[in-house]
Write an enzyme that holds these catalytic residues in place. Structure first.
Site, PDB file in Angstrom:
ATOM      1  N   LYS A   1       8.042  12.990  -2.355  1.00  0.00           N
ATOM      2  CA  LYS A   1       7.896  12.151  -3.540  1.00  0.00           C
ATOM      3  C   LYS A   1       6.434  11.747  -3.709  1.00  0.00           C
ATOM      4  O   LYS A   1       5.903  10.958  -2.950  1.00  0.00           O
ATOM      5  CB  LYS A   1       8.759  10.887  -3.450  1.00  0.00           C
ATOM      6  CG  LYS A   1       8.880  10.252  -4.833  1.00  0.00           C
ATOM      7  CD  LYS A   1       9.180   8.768  -4.812  1.00  0.00           C
ATOM      8  CE  LYS A   1       7.991   7.904  -4.549  1.00  0.00           C
ATOM      9  NZ  LYS A   1       6.935   7.934  -5.573  1.00  0.00           N
TER      10      LYS A   1
ATOM     11  N   GLU B   1       1.657   5.815   7.870  1.00  0.00           N
ATOM     12  CA  GLU B   1       0.199   5.679   7.859  1.00  0.00           C
ATOM     13  C   GLU B   1      -0.090   4.680   6.759  1.00  0.00           C
ATOM     14  O   GLU B   1       0.137   4.963   5.583  1.00  0.00           O
ATOM     15  CB  GLU B   1      -0.443   7.053   7.611  1.00  0.00           C
ATOM     16  CG  GLU B   1      -1.871   7.106   8.061  1.00  0.00           C
ATOM     17  CD  GLU B   1      -2.810   6.816   6.936  1.00  0.00           C
ATOM     18  OE1 GLU B   1      -3.299   5.665   6.870  1.00  0.00           O
ATOM     19  OE2 GLU B   1      -3.025   7.706   6.114  1.00  0.00           O
TER      20      GLU B   1
ATOM     21  N   CYS C   1      -7.785   4.688   3.098  1.00  0.00           N
ATOM     22  CA  CYS C   1      -7.147   3.772   4.046  1.00  0.00           C
ATOM     23  C   CYS C   1      -8.070   3.453   5.210  1.00  0.00           C
ATOM     24  O   CYS C   1      -8.030   2.355   5.749  1.00  0.00           O
ATOM     25  CB  CYS C   1      -5.830   4.357   4.524  1.00  0.00           C
ATOM     26  SG  CYS C   1      -6.001   6.038   5.069  1.00  0.00           S
TER      27      CYS C   1
ATOM     28  N   GLU D   1      -7.043  -6.036   2.711  1.00  0.00           N
ATOM     29  CA  GLU D   1      -7.472  -4.713   2.229  1.00  0.00           C
ATOM     30  C   GLU D   1      -7.668  -4.781   0.715  1.00  0.00           C
ATOM     31  O   GLU D   1      -6.740  -5.097  -0.020  1.00  0.00           O
ATOM     32  CB  GLU D   1      -6.394  -3.678   2.579  1.00  0.00           C
ATOM     33  CG  GLU D   1      -6.799  -2.258   2.205  1.00  0.00           C
ATOM     34  CD  GLU D   1      -5.745  -1.227   2.596  1.00  0.00           C
ATOM     35  OE1 GLU D   1      -4.545  -1.451   2.338  1.00  0.00           O
ATOM     36  OE2 GLU D   1      -6.130  -0.181   3.153  1.00  0.00           O
TER      37      GLU D   1
HETATM   38  P1  NAD Z   1       2.628   1.734  -2.229  1.00  0.00           P
HETATM   39  O1  NAD Z   1       2.623   1.676  -0.751  1.00  0.00           O
HETATM   40  O2  NAD Z   1       3.588   0.842  -2.926  1.00  0.00           O
HETATM   41  O3  NAD Z   1       2.926   3.242  -2.705  1.00  0.00           O
HETATM   42  C1  NAD Z   1       2.765   4.379  -1.906  1.00  0.00           C
HETATM   43  C2  NAD Z   1       3.946   5.317  -2.102  1.00  0.00           C
HETATM   44  O4  NAD Z   1       5.153   4.644  -1.719  1.00  0.00           O
HETATM   45  C3  NAD Z   1       4.175   5.760  -3.558  1.00  0.00           C
HETATM   46  O5  NAD Z   1       4.646   7.076  -3.590  1.00  0.00           O
HETATM   47  C4  NAD Z   1       5.271   4.815  -4.014  1.00  0.00           C
HETATM   48  O6  NAD Z   1       6.034   5.316  -5.095  1.00  0.00           O
HETATM   49  C5  NAD Z   1       6.109   4.712  -2.770  1.00  0.00           C
HETATM   50  N1  NAD Z   1       6.965   3.525  -2.713  1.00  0.00           N
HETATM   51  C6  NAD Z   1       6.726   2.303  -3.242  1.00  0.00           C
HETATM   52  N2  NAD Z   1       7.769   1.470  -2.984  1.00  0.00           N
HETATM   53  C7  NAD Z   1       8.672   2.181  -2.273  1.00  0.00           C
HETATM   54  C8  NAD Z   1       9.939   1.870  -1.701  1.00  0.00           C
HETATM   55  N3  NAD Z   1      10.489   0.677  -1.827  1.00  0.00           N
HETATM   56  N4  NAD Z   1      10.585   2.839  -1.010  1.00  0.00           N
HETATM   57  C9  NAD Z   1      10.040   4.058  -0.870  1.00  0.00           C
HETATM   58  N5  NAD Z   1       8.853   4.416  -1.406  1.00  0.00           N
HETATM   59  C10 NAD Z   1       8.164   3.484  -2.092  1.00  0.00           C
HETATM   60  O7  NAD Z   1       1.148   1.467  -2.686  1.00  0.00           O
HETATM   61  P2  NAD Z   1       0.591   1.054  -4.148  1.00  0.00           P
HETATM   62  O8  NAD Z   1       1.412  -0.034  -4.744  1.00  0.00           O
HETATM   63  O9  NAD Z   1       0.402   2.276  -4.942  1.00  0.00           O
HETATM   64  O10 NAD Z   1      -0.858   0.482  -3.750  1.00  0.00           O
HETATM   65  C11 NAD Z   1      -0.981  -0.857  -3.318  1.00  0.00           C
HETATM   66  C12 NAD Z   1      -1.948  -0.961  -2.159  1.00  0.00           C
HETATM   67  O11 NAD Z   1      -1.545  -0.096  -1.103  1.00  0.00           O
HETATM   68  C13 NAD Z   1      -3.377  -0.526  -2.431  1.00  0.00           C
HETATM   69  O12 NAD Z   1      -4.128  -1.505  -3.053  1.00  0.00           O
HETATM   70  C14 NAD Z   1      -3.860  -0.233  -1.049  1.00  0.00           C
HETATM   71  O13 NAD Z   1      -4.244  -1.413  -0.413  1.00  0.00           O
HETATM   72  C15 NAD Z   1      -2.654   0.352  -0.375  1.00  0.00           C
HETATM   73  N6  NAD Z   1      -2.658   1.838  -0.346  1.00  0.00           N
HETATM   74  C16 NAD Z   1      -2.952   2.440   0.830  1.00  0.00           C
HETATM   75  C17 NAD Z   1      -2.991   3.816   0.893  1.00  0.00           C
HETATM   76  C18 NAD Z   1      -3.318   4.519   2.166  1.00  0.00           C
HETATM   77  O14 NAD Z   1      -3.810   5.639   2.135  1.00  0.00           O
HETATM   78  N7  NAD Z   1      -3.030   3.932   3.323  1.00  0.00           N
HETATM   79  C19 NAD Z   1      -2.732   4.585  -0.234  1.00  0.00           C
HETATM   80  C20 NAD Z   1      -2.376   3.944  -1.437  1.00  0.00           C
HETATM   81  C21 NAD Z   1      -2.357   2.568  -1.456  1.00  0.00           C
END
Ligand code: NAD
Length: 499
Positions: free
Chosen positions: A190, A265, A299, A399
């Site tokens: 996904k 991660e 990250c 972060e």
């Molecule tokens: P997120 O963690 O919500 O999203 C990452 C992935 O998880 C996306 O594919 C999203 O659709 C999915 N996801 C979200 N909720 C889910 C759930 N309940 N069950 C399963 N999958 C789910 O991140 P975001 O909201 O896009 O970004 C918010 C913050 O996260 C950023 O500001 C940053 O601090 C952090 N981030 C970190 C990384 C990294 O590489 N570690 C990458 C993106 C964002």
């Protein structure tokens, strides 16, 4: 049924047809609910196109197809060498289509085209690296007694859910697909709803490479429904996730329903330590690359810079000069652009809210901190540097995930290590020192999955990547990345022991 496709012309003039369906069983199909994701170009805030968004019903279908593929002779009985060949073929196709794929990433995500091209090289390298491993994954024979022969098999975990973030859409997919497929698993992946496009073009290459139907399924969708349905699915054996720590914790809970294997991660607030014996100009350049690359959306970004008091002013002056001369903000398709827009309006607003927080808590805004739109549009932010940051401040602890750095001061080595470790995260860290003994000593004492000595964020697909504390569980990349996608079965053979 004809595939769902849209003809697009990117801002750089590149024309291509993009599949827009859910990729299930090697076909692009409509979502059951009719839900869509509309992708926005962060450079000018205009719509690019809409793609199908998976509902829980679509996730059920994709998981069933992945389960059937796992048990089908075309994948279950394929030789390991042939599995590797399919991955090599996929890498070759990605190489041929590198320009289109990089174009889509820049358009959809906002990252500079040169960086997107670099990400594609990473995709190709990772796929080839794991292709080579496919027929070198094997068990052991274990000496026991003369009446027993014992050996182990390394077998796939099964149906793997892979949940991908938006900061490196294709590279993060490749990090997960490469080892999963080399080990013989099947996948439901996904992508992030913010960047759904490049993986659809890539999906077409997966079937062209010759992977049997159902081995890789790609279900764009929203986290709260498609992501949640996937992470909680009773017929999924493993979930691998990259994203925020909050979502990672939620997935960990959800995955407990059927005790899924997990790899997480998540976030970081990685420190970069500058000791007084460091090459200050080099430290300033690496510190810039370590936080400002990819719009700070990394990250492992070294977003907390800790500088020894005796060289603090010298470092800050050198660092701000590098930021001002190197971080050109602009159109991500322009060759001289270092920094494009933040990925979405939400991220843009989030970063700007931290600027206000830094000011309110009394840190010094040394440069940046303002929106930097082009023609009144786009989620651009000036590269932002706060100095005189204190450990209690939010900008020191949380972060930000933007072109935003917090610089603080330390007195001696013990204080530097204590400050570096004073965080709930433990992803990366960087140490700048010309004293070899000190550099290695400090590297050993910092709680982090990765430490760079005299550099920052020059990760490598051959080297394990991952975090400790609340930055994650498990490792990706390198040989260690294979451990996340295979399990060991022990076989005991009775050679004549009578009961
Ligand atoms: P997120 O963690 O919500 O999203 C990452 C992935 O998880 C996306 O594919 C999203 O659709 C999915 N996801 C979200 N909720 C889910 C759930 N309940 N069950 C399963 N999958 C789910 O991140 P975001 O909201 O896009 O970004 C918010 C913050 O996260 C950023 O500001 C940053 O601090 C952090 N981030 C970190 C990384 C990294 O590489 N570690 C990458 C993106 C964002």
């Amino acid at each position: 049924m004809a595939d769902l496709k849209v003809d697009l012309t990117a801002p750089n003039g590149k024309k291509f047809a993009l599949p827009t369906g859910l990729f299930i069983g090697n076909e692009f199909v409509k979502s059951a609910s009719g839900a869509k994701i509309t992708s926005i170009n962060p450079t000018n805030e205009e719509e690019i196109c809409s793609v199908e968004a998976a509902s829980p019903e679509d996730i059920d279908k994709a998981v069933a197809v992945a389960r059937a593929a796992l048990n089908h002779e075309s994948w279950r009985d394929i030789s390991a060498t042939e599995r590797g060949r399919l991955l090599y073929k996929l890498a070759d196709l990605a190489e041929q289509e590198r320009e289109v794929l990089a174009t889509i990433e820049t358009w959809d995500n906002g990252k500079p085209f040169g960086d997107a091209t670099g990400d594609l090289q990473e995709v190709i390298d990772v796929l080839r690296y794991y292709a080579g491993y496919a027929d070198k994954i094997h068990g052991q024979t274990i000496p026991t007694t003369s009446q027993k022969f014992a050996y182990t098999l390394k077998q796939p975990i099964g149906v793997c859910a892979q949940i991908i973030p938006w900061n490196y859409p294709l590279a993060m997919a490749a990090w997960k697909l490469g080892p999963a497929l080399a080990c013989g698993n099947t996948v439901v992946l996904k992508p992030a709803e913010q960047t759904p496009l490049s993986i659809l073009y890539f999906a077409d290459l997966i079937r062209k490479a010759g992977f049997p139907p159902g081995v890789v399924n790609i279900t764009n969708g929203y986290g709260k429904d498609a992501g949640q349905a996937l992470a909680s699915h009773a017929d999924v054996d493993k979930v691998a996730f990259t994203g925020s720590t909050a979502t990672g914790k939620h997935i960990m809970k959800t995955a407990s329903s059927n005790m899924k294997n997990i790899t997480l991660e998540t976030g970081g607030k990685s420190p970069l330590l500058v000791f007084e014996d460091a090459d200050i100009d080099q430290a300033a350049k690496w510190a810039h690359a370590g936080i400002m690359s990819n719009m700070g959306q990394i990250c492992t970004a070294t977003s907390r810079v800790l500088v020894q008091a005796s060289v603090y002013d010298q470092f800050v002056e050198a660092f701000v000069a590098v930021v001002r001369t190197t971080s050109k903000v602009g159109d991500p398709f322009a060759e001289d652009t270092f920094q494009g827009p933040q990925v979405t309006k939400t991220q843009y607003q989030r970063v700007l809210s931290y600027v206000e927080s830094g000011k309110a808590e009394g840190a010094t805004l040394a440069t940046g901190g303002k929106p930097s739109p082009i023609g009144g549009k786009g989620y651009f932010i000036e590269p932002t540097v706060f100095t005189n940051v204190k450990p209690g401040m939010r900008i020191y602890r949380e972060e930000v995930f933007g072109p935003f750095v917090a610089i603080a001061v330390f007195g001696d080595e013990a204080e530097a290590v204590a400050m570096a470790n004073d965080t709930t995260y433990g992803l990366g860290a960087a140490v700048f020192s010309r004293d070899v003994e000190r550099a290695h000593r400090v590297a050993g004492r910092i709680d982090a999955g990765m430490v760079w000595i005299n550099s920052s964020n020059d990760s490598d697909f051959r080297v394990p990547f991952g975090g400790v504390k609340q930055s994650g569980i498990g490792r990706e990349l390198g040989e260690a990345g294979l451990a996340a996608y295979s399990q060991i079965k022990a076989v005991h053979v009775n050679l004549g022991q009578k009961l």
